[in-house]
Design an enzyme around this catalytic site. Structure first.
Site, short mmCIF file in Angstrom:
data_model
loop_
_atom_site.label_atom_id
_atom_site.label_comp_id
_atom_site.label_asym_id
_atom_site.label_seq_id
_atom_site.Cartn_x
_atom_site.Cartn_y
_atom_site.Cartn_z
N LYS A 23 26.00 -51.87 40.37
CA LYS A 23 27.50 -51.96 40.46
C LYS A 23 28.10 -50.40 41.11
CE LYS A 23 29.82 -50.86 36.54
NZ LYS A 23 31.06 -49.65 36.92
N ASN A 24 27.54 -49.46 40.90
CA ASN A 24 28.29 -48.39 41.29
C ASN A 24 27.94 -47.74 42.75
OD1 ASN A 24 29.42 -47.97 38.95
ND2 ASN A 24 27.95 -46.52 38.01
N CYS A 117 37.29 -48.15 32.06
CA CYS A 117 37.00 -47.91 30.71
C CYS A 117 37.93 -46.62 30.03
CB CYS A 117 35.53 -47.53 30.75
SG CYS A 117 34.51 -48.88 30.49
N ARG A 122 40.58 -39.38 32.85
CA ARG A 122 39.79 -39.61 34.27
C ARG A 122 40.70 -38.98 35.45
NH1 ARG A 122 35.86 -44.51 33.36
NH2 ARG A 122 34.41 -43.40 35.12
N ASP A 306 25.96 -42.59 31.59
CA ASP A 306 26.12 -44.18 31.25
C ASP A 306 25.10 -44.74 30.33
OD1 ASP A 306 28.22 -44.13 32.84
OD2 ASP A 306 27.39 -45.02 34.45
N ARG A 398 31.57 -56.25 32.99
CA ARG A 398 31.88 -55.51 33.86
C ARG A 398 30.71 -54.60 34.60
NH1 ARG A 398 35.17 -51.07 32.29
NH2 ARG A 398 34.44 -50.50 34.62
C1 UD1 Z 1 31.15 -42.45 38.18
C2 UD1 Z 1 30.68 -43.91 37.80
C3 UD1 Z 1 30.47 -43.85 36.47
C4 UD1 Z 1 29.51 -42.73 35.76
C5 UD1 Z 1 30.41 -41.45 36.36
C6 UD1 Z 1 29.40 -40.16 35.88
C7 UD1 Z 1 31.14 -45.44 39.53
C8 UD1 Z 1 32.05 -46.58 39.79
N1 UD1 Z 1 31.54 -44.86 38.14
O1 UD1 Z 1 32.28 -42.52 37.72
O2 UD1 Z 1 29.92 -44.85 35.82
O3 UD1 Z 1 29.96 -42.59 34.59
O4 UD1 Z 1 30.22 -41.41 37.79
O5 UD1 Z 1 28.11 -40.39 36.39
O6 UD1 Z 1 30.57 -44.84 40.36
N2 UD1 Z 1 36.76 -35.51 37.10
C9 UD1 Z 1 37.96 -34.59 37.34
N3 UD1 Z 1 38.65 -34.76 38.57
C10 UD1 Z 1 38.47 -35.55 39.32
C11 UD1 Z 1 37.31 -36.41 39.24
C12 UD1 Z 1 36.58 -36.31 38.13
O7 UD1 Z 1 38.16 -33.60 36.50
O8 UD1 Z 1 39.41 -35.65 40.23
C13 UD1 Z 1 36.11 -35.36 35.94
C14 UD1 Z 1 36.26 -36.53 35.08
O9 UD1 Z 1 37.17 -36.57 34.32
C15 UD1 Z 1 34.87 -36.67 34.44
C16 UD1 Z 1 34.00 -35.85 35.35
O10 UD1 Z 1 34.77 -35.34 36.05
O11 UD1 Z 1 34.92 -35.75 33.25
C17 UD1 Z 1 32.97 -36.93 35.96
O12 UD1 Z 1 33.70 -37.95 36.79
P1 UD1 Z 1 33.10 -38.44 38.04
O13 UD1 Z 1 31.96 -37.73 38.58
O14 UD1 Z 1 34.25 -38.41 39.14
O15 UD1 Z 1 33.00 -40.17 37.64
P2 UD1 Z 1 33.67 -41.38 38.36
O16 UD1 Z 1 33.49 -41.24 39.62
O17 UD1 Z 1 34.78 -41.56 37.70
#
Ligand code: UD1
Length: 417
Positions: A23-24, A117, A122, A306, A398
């Site tokens: 999915k990701n 979620c 986030r 995850d 999902r």
């Molecule tokens: C993606 C995955 C999700 C997985 C996560 C971590 C998808 C669709 N989802 O989510 O399943 O759990 O990676 O492996 O691929 N953060 C900030 N600022 C930002 C962006 C992120 O502070 O601009 C923080 C987030 O709040 C979180 C951490 O960084 O605490 C990790 O987030 P991120 O790696 O961005 O995860 P996602 O891309 O949302």
């Protein structure tokens, strides 16, 4: 009315399962098809709620999308809208990856802050900071982000944290940027590698995915392309956990062994025997799992956040005490309350959970509160004594395609109502 799973616990999970596409990976790759203005054929796209929401968004934006089983054909040659409808964005956080894709293709984008979620704050500050460095002008007002970029220029971007989404967004936005873009401290998750591979198939010049630094040489145009999505390491890990929680044996086909290493390492510590034969992965589990001292979720190649909830479900019945430290997301222990209803002995303090393994769990009425937490409760139900009624299983839809049907085939007593 939400759907429920009724699970009669105590059956072993045995047999063979083929793991579908991740999915990701699918979500950012679908967004990337917008860049080409051509036709992309993507194989092994799982049939999941999030993927179908992304298809709906692409259609609203003006793409022609056709699904033939697990193959999705996306033609982005027509006029593309720059505004993503709020109602669809709020259903899925990962729709934020469209920001980078739209900036690349139509030089502007309008999108509201995303949903998804409820696993803690986030933010998308890293996405926006990186895009600004490429020359994107960003305005935020009343929960909506407006972006415009008449002239994208390659830049040297250092991420404060290796965010998966920020890496993907910046990568997508830089494909046509003049000159070279370097993303330092980039996320190294396998799904970033898959996005790089797809982009290169359609004619982009991206290198370094899987390392700390990703380099993009701007190109002027892209081509048609055909690509097969990598297997979903989290779905694979969840089925391995299902076998492990019930003392079963499973053969998993279509696995990338390298991507599975962080999960394999922990399951081995818990007493599972895992080996590879004839292109498949095999897991044999002991009658009772062992606790592990400390599991810490980290960006790849650390232990994936995850898989935190599924592993906590397993550790609830393991022999001994384990500590789980969630370093990636806040508020990701919501499944614990329900596991406690099933007899687990778990104490949570902020980002730390102390799990004292019990010899048995008992079926109860519980609720899926997010995707992976819901999957964890399925695992707990499979290994519990008696009946578990799991409510709100739409969260699980999902990320898992027909999980109850697959588990039925593997010997579980689980029905959806
Ligand atoms: C993606 C995955 C999700 C997985 C996560 C971590 C998808 C669709 N989802 O989510 O399943 O759990 O990676 O492996 O691929 N953060 C900030 N600022 C930002 C962006 C992120 O502070 O601009 C923080 C987030 O709040 C979180 C951490 O960084 O605490 C990790 O987030 P991120 O790696 O961005 O995860 P996602 O891309 O949302």
């Amino acid at each position: 009315m939400l759907s429920k799973y009724i699970i009669q616990g105590g059956r072993e999970i045995n047999g063979v399962i083929r793991i579908g596409g991740a999915k990701n990976s699918v979500l950012p790759i679908f967004a990337a098809t917008i860049l080409s203005g051509r036709k992309s054929i993507i194989h092994d796209c799982p049939i999941l709620k999030d993927v179908e929401i992304m298809i709906d968004i692409l259609k609203v934006l003006g793409c022609s999308v056709k699904r033939e089983g697990h193959t999705v054909i996306i033609d982005t040659s027509g006029y593309i809208e720059y505004e993503v409808p709020d109602i669809l964005v709020r259903k899925m956080r990962s729709s934020i990856v469209l920001l980078g894709a739209l900036i690349s293709r139509v030089k502007k984008a309008k999108i509201c802050f995303p949903g998804g979620c409820d696993i803690g704050p986030r933010p998308i500050d890293l996405h926006l900071k990186g895009l600004e460095q490429l020359g994107v002008k960003i305005n935020e007002s009343h929960g909506t982000i407006y972006c415009e970029a008449s002239d994208l220029k390659g830049a040297d971007i250092h991420l404060d944290y290796p965010s998966v989404g920020a890496t993907e967004n910046i990568l997508l936005a830089s494909v046509f940027a003049k000159g070279t873009t370097t993303i330092r401290n980039a996320a190294k998750e396998p799904e970033i590698g898959d996005l790089q591979n797809f982009l290169n198939i359609i004619g982009a010049k991206v290198s370094g995915a899987g390392t700390n630094n990703i380099r993009v040489e701007g190109v002027k145009s892209l081509n048609d392309g055909e690509h097969t999505i990598i297997p979903d390491r989290i779905v694979a890990g969840t089925y391995m956990a299902a076998a492990a929680s019930t003392g079963g044996n499973l053969e998993l086909q279509n696995i990338n062994v390298e991507h599975m290493q962080p999960i394999i390492a922990k399951l081995k510590e818990m007493g599972c025997d895992i080996y590879f034969k004839d292109g498949s992965m095999h897991i044999t589990s002991p009658k009772r799992l062992r606790a592990v001292d400390i599991v810490r979720t980290l960006p790849y190649p650390g232990f994936p956040t995850d898989m935190q909830a599924p592993i906590v479900a397993l550790l609830s019945k393991a022999k001994g005490t384990s500590i789980m430290i969630e370093t990636v997301f806040e508020n990701r222990f919501k499944h614990v309350e329900d596991l406690i209803c099933m007899g687990a002995n778990i104490k949570v303090d902020g980002r730390i959970a102390i799990i004292r393994g019990r010899s048995r769990l008992t079926g109860a009425n519980v609720t899926a509160r997010d995707l992976r937490g819901g999957a964890a409760l399925v695992l707990a139900g499979l290994s519990a004594e008696g009946t578990t009624v799991l409510d709100a299983v739409e969260h699980i839809d999902r990320g898992y395609e027909d999980i109850h049907l697959h588990l039925q085939q593997l010997g579980a007593d689980i029905v959806r109502i």
